[in-house]
Design an enzyme around this catalytic site. Structure first.
Site, PDB file in Angstrom:
ATOM      1  N   HIS A  67     -10.318   9.625   8.186  1.00 55.52           N
ATOM      2  CA  HIS A  67     -10.136   8.124   7.674  1.00 55.52           C
ATOM      3  C   HIS A  67      -9.334   7.777   9.159  1.00 55.52           C
ATOM      4  O   HIS A  67     -10.038   6.293   9.472  1.00 55.52           O
ATOM      5  CB  HIS A  67      -9.549   7.146   6.945  1.00 55.52           C
ATOM      6  CG  HIS A  67      -8.885   6.071   6.693  1.00 55.52           C
ATOM      7  ND1 HIS A  67     -10.465   5.030   6.119  1.00 55.52           N
ATOM      8  CD2 HIS A  67      -7.616   5.701   6.598  1.00 55.52           C
ATOM      9  CE1 HIS A  67      -9.178   3.623   6.956  1.00 55.52           C
ATOM     10  NE2 HIS A  67      -8.182   3.834   6.651  1.00 55.52           N
ATOM     11  N   HIS A  96      -8.630   8.678   4.037  1.00 54.66           N
ATOM     12  CA  HIS A  96      -8.331   8.015   3.077  1.00 54.66           C
ATOM     13  C   HIS A  96      -8.556   8.858   1.727  1.00 54.66           C
ATOM     14  O   HIS A  96      -9.391   9.259   1.623  1.00 54.66           O
ATOM     15  CB  HIS A  96      -9.097   6.616   2.867  1.00 54.66           C
ATOM     16  CG  HIS A  96      -8.238   5.950   2.628  1.00 54.66           C
ATOM     17  ND1 HIS A  96      -9.041   5.340   0.960  1.00 54.66           N
ATOM     18  CD2 HIS A  96      -7.770   4.758   3.370  1.00 54.66           C
ATOM     19  CE1 HIS A  96      -8.393   4.150   1.072  1.00 54.66           C
ATOM     20  NE2 HIS A  96      -7.617   3.472   2.239  1.00 54.66           N
ATOM     21  N   ARG A 139      -0.175   8.306   2.477  1.00 53.10           N
ATOM     22  CA  ARG A 139      -1.168   8.651   1.930  1.00 53.10           C
ATOM     23  C   ARG A 139      -2.181  10.644   2.081  1.00 53.10           C
ATOM     24  O   ARG A 139      -2.397  10.589   1.376  1.00 53.10           O
ATOM     25  CB  ARG A 139      -2.483   7.666   3.216  1.00 53.10           C
ATOM     26  CG  ARG A 139      -3.798   7.484   2.937  1.00 53.10           C
ATOM     27  CD  ARG A 139      -4.241   6.700   3.793  1.00 53.10           C
ATOM     28  NE  ARG A 139      -4.351   5.873   3.780  1.00 53.10           N
ATOM     29  CZ  ARG A 139      -4.547   4.507   4.342  1.00 53.10           C
ATOM     30  NH1 ARG A 139      -5.304   4.384   5.809  1.00 53.10           N
ATOM     31  NH2 ARG A 139      -4.278   3.035   3.812  1.00 53.10           N
ATOM     32  N   ARG A 191      -0.266   8.351   9.387  1.00 50.22           N
ATOM     33  CA  ARG A 191      -0.008   6.931   9.895  1.00 50.22           C
ATOM     34  C   ARG A 191       0.495   5.591   8.575  1.00 50.22           C
ATOM     35  O   ARG A 191      -0.144   6.570   7.424  1.00 50.22           O
ATOM     36  CB  ARG A 191      -1.198   6.707  10.693  1.00 50.22           C
ATOM     37  CG  ARG A 191      -1.451   4.722  10.840  1.00 50.22           C
ATOM     38  CD  ARG A 191      -2.918   4.412  10.474  1.00 50.22           C
ATOM     39  NE  ARG A 191      -3.576   4.633   9.932  1.00 50.22           N
ATOM     40  CZ  ARG A 191      -4.327   3.610   9.757  1.00 50.22           C
ATOM     41  NH1 ARG A 191      -3.548   2.744   9.413  1.00 50.22           N
ATOM     42  NH2 ARG A 191      -5.427   4.197   8.292  1.00 50.22           N
ATOM     43  N   GLU A 202       1.123  -1.367  -0.242  1.00 48.03           N
ATOM     44  CA  GLU A 202       0.135  -0.667   0.016  1.00 48.03           C
ATOM     45  C   GLU A 202       0.422   1.299   0.201  1.00 48.03           C
ATOM     46  O   GLU A 202       1.711   1.145   0.145  1.00 48.03           O
ATOM     47  CB  GLU A 202      -0.817   0.100   0.996  1.00 48.03           C
ATOM     48  CG  GLU A 202      -1.922  -1.152   1.018  1.00 48.03           C
ATOM     49  CD  GLU A 202      -2.698  -0.636   2.915  1.00 48.03           C
ATOM     50  OE1 GLU A 202      -3.532  -0.348   2.850  1.00 48.03           O
ATOM     51  OE2 GLU A 202      -2.888  -1.670   3.433  1.00 48.03           O
TER      52      GLU A 202
HETATM   53  C1  SIN Z   1      -7.391   0.563   3.285  1.00 46.36           C
HETATM   54  O1  SIN Z   1      -7.263  -0.975   3.092  1.00 46.36           O
HETATM   55  O2  SIN Z   1      -6.617   0.918   2.196  1.00 46.36           O
HETATM   56  C2  SIN Z   1      -7.138   0.747   4.523  1.00 46.36           C
HETATM   57  C3  SIN Z   1      -5.873   0.270   5.045  1.00 46.36           C
HETATM   58  C4  SIN Z   1      -5.976   1.164   6.325  1.00 46.36           C
HETATM   59  O3  SIN Z   1      -6.312   2.453   6.803  1.00 46.36           O
HETATM   60  O4  SIN Z   1      -3.602   1.005   7.233  1.00 46.36           O
END
Ligand code: SIN
Length: 546
Positions: A349, A239, A288, A384, A123
């Protein structure tokens, strides 16, 4: 409120039934403590079941070649934009493999690949494929299922439909118990020398959020009123890709996991141009905060209320198999991700800040512990790293229970100070007024004038109400929630106004630069004893006096 009408007793009260709370409760029961878990909803009503991506961890026997715990720690610090605490990062990331082993022994089943080895994804902000997943994109649901099953097997006592009102203290300021409204809204007292807050986040401060309906900042309000400090409250992570279902959509919005981009999905604007090209070396896999801010800018430039996530490269079978949750939520609004891009927009988020706590969950109030999203351990800093939160909940949940057990060996059972019973009415603003003001002025892109306007609107709307003077159970819970939202909004707006720079999730359009000398530290918030209002303490500048 005159006083409690029922009483109970425990060694440790855990507030919340997410990953941190259940992990703590199970550990405490193993250690022989009498544990009572309190939750205002039912078990599994929190944020944990909605977590899609997974658990970020570098396992000794199953990691990408060249990946290390140190690289995971480095990615965490880079994402945290200068505010992570070294020790917290190192300890939580290093203890991760043990915590995951323990969770698997508890019964959680993670996805494996064709070779039977644990499957890993990637991610934003991660330099390697190191995120374990379950059910494709239903990791949190599997974690919650396994922990709830274990809690039932170990006969952990869970009081559902019980709303925490206030942490009660001794005249010396130590924790002595918890004031609670039961499922008929009758006030009661649980005497306990240790209370662990594991209440999750604050996404319901905003009109659109990925968070559960109950994410109303309750634990932050309990901690403030109980004498503890909060820090890094201004860093609310948005998010980047929450399913866009129309500009009027409110409340909890379904996530489109970042793993879709981790496995090749690309963000494009309404003209078909890539959003992340030239913005960051990691492009669509930038941390993010960077992606959410870039989308927000692009939406403003193009006059659109969403962008598009193109995941058509997966093909129909592969997408449905890999991301069943996302596929189902897209199908519900008539979008087929195999044939057309998914409409997405940023939404509130994750609270990167929270109750100041050590990696053992200890706060600055004796007997009060915090773990999971409600806690600010220093792992997340100003932003985060994706999938570090289930990890933190597992590690700190267990350690907080061990810390409480160790501390209890040195304490005698305290008696609450009668004066600490919650008699004072609390300020309660209308939720929709508050959410509108916060979304307009305290999202991505803040100014001094906007933050002041939000504070003014919320204060003007707030009325003082006793928290139990209600006729129905539903009304009692929502009044307590609204009081928490009102207090936390005031604290957050104060912290955001104080930090006159842009860093991580805190984007000040009137102060676009980052100033490490003045602001390379956390701001803290406490309740002022004289006014009963939050007061923000600005950080001590690097190398200087306060
Ligand atoms: C996601 O799956 O994008 C969210 C996971 C997270 O917030 O760590």
């Amino acid at each position: 409120m005159t006083g409690p009408r029922w009483e109970a007793r425990a060694d440790l009260v855990v507030v919340g039934t997410g990953v941190a709370g259940l992990t703590a409760a199970l550990t405490a029961v193993e250690l022989g403590l009498r544990v009572l878990v309190v939750t205002k909803g039912g078990p599994g009503d929190g944020n944990t079941p909605h977590a899609q991506g997974g658990v970020a961890v570098v396992l000794p026997a199953a990691h990408e070649p060249g990946d290390t715990v140190e690289r995971h720690a480095r990615d965490t610090r880079v994402a945290g934009a200068g505010l992570c605490e070294e020790d917290a990062v190192e300890q939580i990331v290093t203890y991760g493999p043990d915590a995951v082993d323990r969770l698997r022994r508890t019964g959680a089943r993670f996805d494996t690949g064709d070779d039977n080895a644990l499957a890993r994804t990637r991610e934003g902000g991660h330099g390697a494929f190191r995120i374990l997943r379950a059910g494709g994109d239903a990791t949190g649901a599997e974690v919650e299922r396994a922990l709830l099953a274990a809690a039932r097997d170990h006969r952990v006592a869970v009081l559902t439909g019980h709303t925490a009102l206030d942490v009660l203290r001794t005249p010396g300021g130590e924790v002595a118990g918890l004031a609670v409204l039961d499922s008929a809204a009758i006030p009661g007292l649980i005497s306990a020398p240790a209370v662990l807050l594991a209440t999750g986040g604050l996404g319901q401060l905003y009109q659109a959020t990925s968070n559960a309906e109950g994410a109303t900042g309750d634990g932050l309000a309990l901690a403030l009123r109980g004498g503890a400090s909060l820090a890094d409250l201004e860093f609310v992570q948005f998010h980047p890709t929450v399913l866009f279902t129309g500009s009027g959509a409110r409340g909890r919005r379904p996530l489109v996991t970042e793993a879709v981009r981790g496995e090749g999905g690309i963000l494009v604007d309404s003209r078909g141009e890539r959003v992340m090209a030239g913005v960051h070396p990691l492009a669509d896999l930038a941390p993010r905060d960077v992606v959410a801010a870039a989308i927000t800018r692009r939406m403003a430039e193009t006059g659109s209320d969403h962008v598009l996530l193109d995941a058509t490269h997966f093909g129909a079978q592969a997408f449905r198999r890999r991301f069943p949750t996302v596929h189902a939520t897209c199908a519900a609004i008539g979008v087929d991700p195999a044939r057309e891009p998914i409409p997405v927009a940023p939404a509130a988020h994750f609270a990167c800040g929270g109750v100041v706590a050590t990696v053992d969950g200890r706060t600055d109030v004796r007997g009060l512990y915090a773990a999971g999203e409600v806690a600010r351990t220093g792992l997340h800093g100003a932003n985060r790293l994706a999938s570090n939160s289930l990890l933190e909940g597992l590690v700190v949940g267990e350690r907080a229970a061990r810390a409480a057990a160790a501390d209890l060996r040195e304490r005698t059972a305290p008696a609450p100070d009668a004066a600490s019973w919650p008699n004072r009415p609390a300020a309660v603003a209308d939720r929709s007024v508050l959410q509108r003001a916060m979304s307009r002025h305290a999202g991505i892109g803040r100014t001094a004038a906007g933050l002041a306007e939000a504070a003014r609107v919320i204060a003007a709307d707030a009325r003082h109400r006793p928290l139990d003077a209600t006729s129905t159970v539903l009304d009692a819970t929502s009044t307590v929630e609204d009081a928490a939202l009102t207090l936390v909004a005031e604290a957050l707006l104060g912290a955001a106004a104080e930090r006159r720079e842009t860093r991580g999730c805190h984007v000040r359009t009137d102060f676009p630069g980052t100033d490490d000398i003045t602001w390379g530290r956390s701001t803290t918030v406490r309740l002022d004893a004289a006014t009963g209002r939050p007061s923000v303490h600005r950080p001590v500048p690097v190398g200087g006096a306060a």
